[in-house]
Design a protein around this motif. Structure first.
Motif, PDB file in Angstrom:
ATOM      1  N   THR A  39       0.842  -1.199   0.000  1.00  0.00           N
ATOM      2  CA  THR A  39       0.000   0.000   0.000  1.00  0.00           C
ATOM      3  C   THR A  39       0.874   1.244   0.000  1.00  0.00           C
ATOM      4  OG1 THR A  39      -0.088  -0.165   2.413  1.00  0.00           O
ATOM      5  CG2 THR A  39      -1.936  -1.108   1.180  1.00  0.00           C
ATOM      6  N   ALA A  40       0.273   2.357  -0.500  1.00  0.00           N
ATOM      7  CA  ALA A  40       0.990   3.637  -0.544  1.00  0.00           C
ATOM      8  C   ALA A  40       0.047   4.737  -0.099  1.00  0.00           C
ATOM      9  CB  ALA A  40       1.485   3.918  -1.963  1.00  0.00           C
ATOM     10  N   PHE A  41       0.558   5.622   0.766  1.00  0.00           N
ATOM     11  CA  PHE A  41      -0.251   6.696   1.349  1.00  0.00           C
ATOM     12  C   PHE A  41       0.463   8.026   1.197  1.00  0.00           C
ATOM     13  CE2 PHE A  41      -3.196   3.835   3.376  1.00  0.00           C
ATOM     14  CZ  PHE A  41      -2.451   2.691   3.633  1.00  0.00           C
ATOM     15  N   ALA A  42      -0.294   9.106   1.366  1.00  0.00           N
ATOM     16  CA  ALA A  42       0.293  10.450   1.311  1.00  0.00           C
ATOM     17  C   ALA A  42       0.981  10.781   2.627  1.00  0.00           C
ATOM     18  CB  ALA A  42      -0.785  11.478   1.005  1.00  0.00           C
ATOM     19  N   THR A  43       0.518  10.184   3.725  1.00  0.00           N
ATOM     20  CA  THR A  43       1.081  10.561   5.037  1.00  0.00           C
ATOM     21  C   THR A  43       1.548   9.333   5.823  1.00  0.00           C
ATOM     22  OG1 THR A  43      -1.025  10.315   6.183  1.00  0.00           O
ATOM     23  CG2 THR A  43      -0.566  12.458   5.159  1.00  0.00           C
ATOM     24  N   LYS A  44       2.479   9.567   6.712  1.00  0.00           N
ATOM     25  CA  LYS A  44       2.994   8.494   7.573  1.00  0.00           C
ATOM     26  C   LYS A  44       1.892   8.020   8.519  1.00  0.00           C
ATOM     27  CE  LYS A  44       6.771   7.283  10.741  1.00  0.00           C
ATOM     28  NZ  LYS A  44       5.915   6.673  11.817  1.00  0.00           N
ATOM     29  N   GLU A  45       1.061   8.965   8.966  1.00  0.00           N
ATOM     30  CA  GLU A  45      -0.006   8.592   9.916  1.00  0.00           C
ATOM     31  C   GLU A  45      -0.906   7.515   9.317  1.00  0.00           C
ATOM     32  OE1 GLU A  45       1.005  11.651   9.211  1.00  0.00           O
ATOM     33  OE2 GLU A  45       2.119  11.754  11.122  1.00  0.00           O
ATOM     34  N   GLU A  46      -1.277   7.703   8.036  1.00  0.00           N
ATOM     35  CA  GLU A  46      -2.151   6.694   7.402  1.00  0.00           C
ATOM     36  C   GLU A  46      -1.442   5.339   7.330  1.00  0.00           C
ATOM     37  OE1 GLU A  46      -2.529   9.500   4.038  1.00  0.00           O
ATOM     38  OE2 GLU A  46      -4.512   8.587   3.799  1.00  0.00           O
ATOM     39  N   ALA A  47      -0.144   5.370   7.006  1.00  0.00           N
ATOM     40  CA  ALA A  47       0.607   4.109   6.901  1.00  0.00           C
ATOM     41  C   ALA A  47       0.692   3.442   8.279  1.00  0.00           C
ATOM     42  CB  ALA A  47       2.006   4.368   6.341  1.00  0.00           C
ATOM     43  N   ASP A  48       1.044   4.211   9.290  1.00  0.00           N
ATOM     44  CA  ASP A  48       1.156   3.659  10.645  1.00  0.00           C
ATOM     45  C   ASP A  48      -0.157   3.002  11.077  1.00  0.00           C
ATOM     46  OD1 ASP A  48       3.240   6.385  11.916  1.00  0.00           O
ATOM     47  OD2 ASP A  48       3.770   4.513  10.896  1.00  0.00           O
ATOM     48  N   GLU A  49      -1.264   3.653  10.744  1.00  0.00           N
ATOM     49  CA  GLU A  49      -2.563   3.114  11.165  1.00  0.00           C
ATOM     50  C   GLU A  49      -2.839   1.771  10.483  1.00  0.00           C
ATOM     51  OE1 GLU A  49      -6.034   5.141   9.676  1.00  0.00           O
ATOM     52  OE2 GLU A  49      -7.244   4.520  11.411  1.00  0.00           O
ATOM     53  N   GLU A  50      -2.539   1.698   9.183  1.00  0.00           N
ATOM     54  CA  GLU A  50      -2.850   0.461   8.455  1.00  0.00           C
ATOM     55  C   GLU A  50      -1.964  -0.703   8.919  1.00  0.00           C
ATOM     56  OE1 GLU A  50      -1.330  -0.874   4.790  1.00  0.00           O
ATOM     57  OE2 GLU A  50      -3.290  -0.841   3.833  1.00  0.00           O
ATOM     58  N   VAL A  51      -0.711  -0.395   9.240  1.00  0.00           N
ATOM     59  CA  VAL A  51       0.190  -1.467   9.720  1.00  0.00           C
ATOM     60  C   VAL A  51      -0.472  -2.219  10.876  1.00  0.00           C
ATOM     61  CG1 VAL A  51       2.330  -1.884  10.996  1.00  0.00           C
ATOM     62  CG2 VAL A  51       2.374  -0.437   8.980  1.00  0.00           C
ATOM     63  N   LEU A  52      -1.070  -1.448  11.791  1.00  0.00           N
ATOM     64  CA  LEU A  52      -1.671  -2.073  12.979  1.00  0.00           C
ATOM     65  C   LEU A  52      -3.024  -2.705  12.679  1.00  0.00           C
ATOM     66  CD1 LEU A  52      -0.654   0.517  15.712  1.00  0.00           C
ATOM     67  CD2 LEU A  52       0.469  -1.632  15.054  1.00  0.00           C
ATOM     68  N   GLN A  53      -3.765  -2.135  11.722  1.00  0.00           N
ATOM     69  CA  GLN A  53      -5.042  -2.753  11.338  1.00  0.00           C
ATOM     70  C   GLN A  53      -4.798  -4.149  10.778  1.00  0.00           C
ATOM     71  OE1 GLN A  53      -6.222   0.400   8.613  1.00  0.00           O
ATOM     72  NE2 GLN A  53      -8.042   0.843   9.869  1.00  0.00           N
ATOM     73  N   ILE A  54      -3.789  -4.268   9.944  1.00  0.00           N
ATOM     74  CA  ILE A  54      -3.476  -5.571   9.340  1.00  0.00           C
ATOM     75  C   ILE A  54      -2.932  -6.531  10.388  1.00  0.00           C
ATOM     76  CG2 ILE A  54      -2.027  -6.777   7.651  1.00  0.00           C
ATOM     77  CD1 ILE A  54      -4.301  -5.077   6.400  1.00  0.00           C
ATOM     78  N   LEU A  55      -2.087  -6.004  11.287  1.00  0.00           N
ATOM     79  CA  LEU A  55      -1.532  -6.872  12.334  1.00  0.00           C
ATOM     80  C   LEU A  55      -2.655  -7.466  13.190  1.00  0.00           C
ATOM     81  CD1 LEU A  55       1.370  -7.697  13.237  1.00  0.00           C
ATOM     82  CD2 LEU A  55       1.081  -6.076  15.122  1.00  0.00           C
ATOM     83  N   GLU A  56      -3.695  -6.672  13.415  1.00  0.00           N
ATOM     84  CA  GLU A  56      -4.833  -7.178  14.210  1.00  0.00           C
ATOM     85  C   GLU A  56      -5.547  -8.288  13.442  1.00  0.00           C
ATOM     86  OE1 GLU A  56      -5.960  -7.360  17.005  1.00  0.00           O
ATOM     87  OE2 GLU A  56      -8.104  -7.775  16.850  1.00  0.00           O
ATOM     88  N   LEU A  57      -5.640  -8.151  12.120  1.00  0.00           N
ATOM     89  CA  LEU A  57      -6.257  -9.229  11.327  1.00  0.00           C
ATOM     90  C   LEU A  57      -5.431 -10.509  11.441  1.00  0.00           C
ATOM     91  CD1 LEU A  57      -7.441  -7.429   8.067  1.00  0.00           C
ATOM     92  CD2 LEU A  57      -8.815  -8.157  10.029  1.00  0.00           C
TER      93      LEU A  57
END
Ligand SMILES: O=C1CCCN[C@@H]1CCCn1cnc2cc(F)c(F)cc2c1=O
Ligand SMILES: [Mg+2]
Length: 485
Positions: free
Chosen positions: A162-180
């Motif tokens: 995945t690619a995002f405009a901001t680090k915040e969006e990337a950081d959030e997705e890393v943890l969303q996927i880890l929870e899955l």
């Protein structure tokens, strides 16, 4: 083949190989490190995929398929992410009798396959976020001891990029996927895992930071990475020129993630729950949750018994339970009991003349062997309750076993003792890479060196002045250490 030749606690490696074959998950193949995945394995893979795919679609992931092959110069574009891996790359050098002009690599992972096209597709902030997932195979020509599901030269996975405009969006997705990934292990495979962050030495070298879910195999006392979710930062954006024009017309590099889980997850489940009768399947991932077996009696009404079996299977399937029956005439009920126990089917239903007369069925649990007679009228409800109980019981048992292996230590001597006792070690660490390297060097041996498994997000209290077990410096965090797969 009936019965197991090896016992789990006596000869774990042989026991494991026997279970995956006797349960008809795996067939060995004539190329080392390659295995045939039979329906009993693929159906589990498909149940996990069904859950994960639905969940990432909620996160707006789009399905892609990129080529299996990647050119040499593209693969080697990112020096420090590839150099350590070069020996694992499989190359195509010929087609028919003629040499290829340039060798072509088979993907070991797809960053270098995908990112030149991410660079082409991402121009403006309107093209972000880009969310790509592919389900595919990858090849890594490893040389350490191959093990079905756990370490093979080709395996199946999903890889999200995945690619995002901001680090915040990337950081959030890393943890969303880890929870899955946690849910895959704990809610489906009934395997307890610890969420945490990899050390600088163990992380993906091409990324910014790596998170993972870590499991533990008590029999071998080894940790095992269950799945991984990386934040790549802007490293690959820099390398592959993946930039976008932001709202103010300024060109910026994207922030990227990549994450994967693999067929290794099935092997971890087998190792965790299997016993000396064979596989033990958590109901959520059991291709067959209930197997119905007729128990004919010499002069009993076999037609009526068959009819009862049919209607039992039908009723269960109608209520969404995966039920089947074993109607093979050439096998005895006893043989069938052992066969389906070997395959790990959570519940067995036996129907004989007595059961028929009493309008009941006998249900036998695979996890604890409990037998119970259920009135046919309560069948569906009781089966659902039992399947839920088995799922919970398998997780609870595995969690208690894993927790019993955890050893908190403070000193080097305690560390080496715990390591030799096949423990999952929780130790205060100064978080210095040199020290990590030193521990690896000091614990080298034929069982492999100790390493950090992860720094768990859930940190116990670290009293002021606690010293690192290895360096004696001020400890900064608690980390899990141990030998690993
Ligand atoms: O772990 C993931 C999640 C899914 C996408 N990839 C990342 C990082 C993979 C790290 N890795 C892991 N193994 C590799 C093996 C190779 F032969 C090779 F050329 C490259 C690699 C390699 O980059
Ligand atoms: Mg590797």
């Amino acid at each position: 083949k009936l019965g197991m030749a090896y016992k789990k606690d006596d000869n774990f490696g042989e026991w494991y190989s026997e279970v995956v074959v006797n349960s008809e998950m795996i067939e060995y193949y004539d190329i080392s490190g390659c295995y045939i995945l039979r329906p009993w394995a693929m159906e589990i893979w498909e149940l996990l995929k069904e859950f994960f795919d639905a969940e990432i679609k909620k996160l707006k992931l789009k399905p892609y398929y990129f080529p299996l092959f990647v050119t040499e110069n593209v693969l080697q574009k990112e020096k420090d992410h590839i150099e350590g891996f070069a020996p694992e790359v499989a190359w195509v050098t010929k087609s028919g009798k003629s040499e290829l002009e340039a060798p072509i690599a088979i993907r070991p992972t797809s960053e270098t396959v995908m990112y030149p096209y991410f660079s082409k597709w991402i121009r403006s902030h309107r093209d972000l976020p880009l969310r790509c997932n592919q389900w595919c195979n990858v090849v890594r020509w490893e040389f350490s001891n191959p093990t079905p599901f756990i370490r093979s030269r080709e395996f199946l996975w999903q890889e999200g990029h995945t690619a995002f405009a901001t680090k915040e969006e990337a950081d959030e997705e890393v943890l969303q996927i880890l929870e899955l990934y946690r849910r895959i292990y704990e809610e489906f495979l009934a395997v307890p895992v610890s969420k945490g962050r990899k050390s600088e030495m163990e992380k993906f070298a091409g990324g910014l930071y790596t998170t993972s879910v870590e499991a533990f195999i008590p029999n071998t006392g080894r940790g095992i990475q269950g799945a991984t979710s990386h934040c790549l930062g802007q490293n690959f954006a820099k390398m592959f020129d993946i930039t976008f024009e932001n709202e103010k017309g300024v060109r910026e590099m994207v922030w990227q993630n990549s994450w994967a889980y693999t067929t290794r997850s099935i092997g971890v489940m087998v190792m965790t729950h299997g016993d000396d009768k064979g596989l033990v399947l958590p109901p959520k991932v059991a291709p067959i949750q209930v197997i119905v077996i007729a128990v004919p009696y010499k002069d009993a009404d076999t037609t009526a018994i068959k009819g009862a079996c049919e209607s039992t299977v039908y009723t269960l399937n109608e209520s969404g339970i995966r039920a089947d029956q074993d109607t093979r005439e050439n096998y005895s009920p006893g043989w069938k009991y052992s066969h389906w126990e070997m395959k790990g089917v959570p519940l067995r239903i036996e129907i004989g003349p007595k059961d028929l007369a009493n309008k009941q069925v006998r249900i036998v649990r695979r996890d604890n062997g409990a037998k119970v007679d259920i009135p046919v009228t309560n069948l569906v409800e009781e089966v659902k309750v039992l399947l839920d109980e088995i799922q919970k019981n398998l997780f609870k048992t595995a969690q208690e076993k894993r927790d019993a292996c955890v050893q908190v230590i403070k000193t080097w001597d305690e560390f080496t003792t715990a390591l030799n006792n096949k423990r999952l070690i929780l130790a205060p660490w100064c978080d210095e890479e040199e020290v990590e390297k030193d521990v690896k060097a000091r614990t080298k041996g034929e069982l492999g060196a100790a390493k950090t498994l992860c720094t768990p997000f859930e940190q116990p209290e670290l009293p002021e002045g606690t010293l690192c077990f290895a360096s004696g410096k001020q400890a900064k965090k608690w980390s899990f250490w141990g030998r690993s797969y």
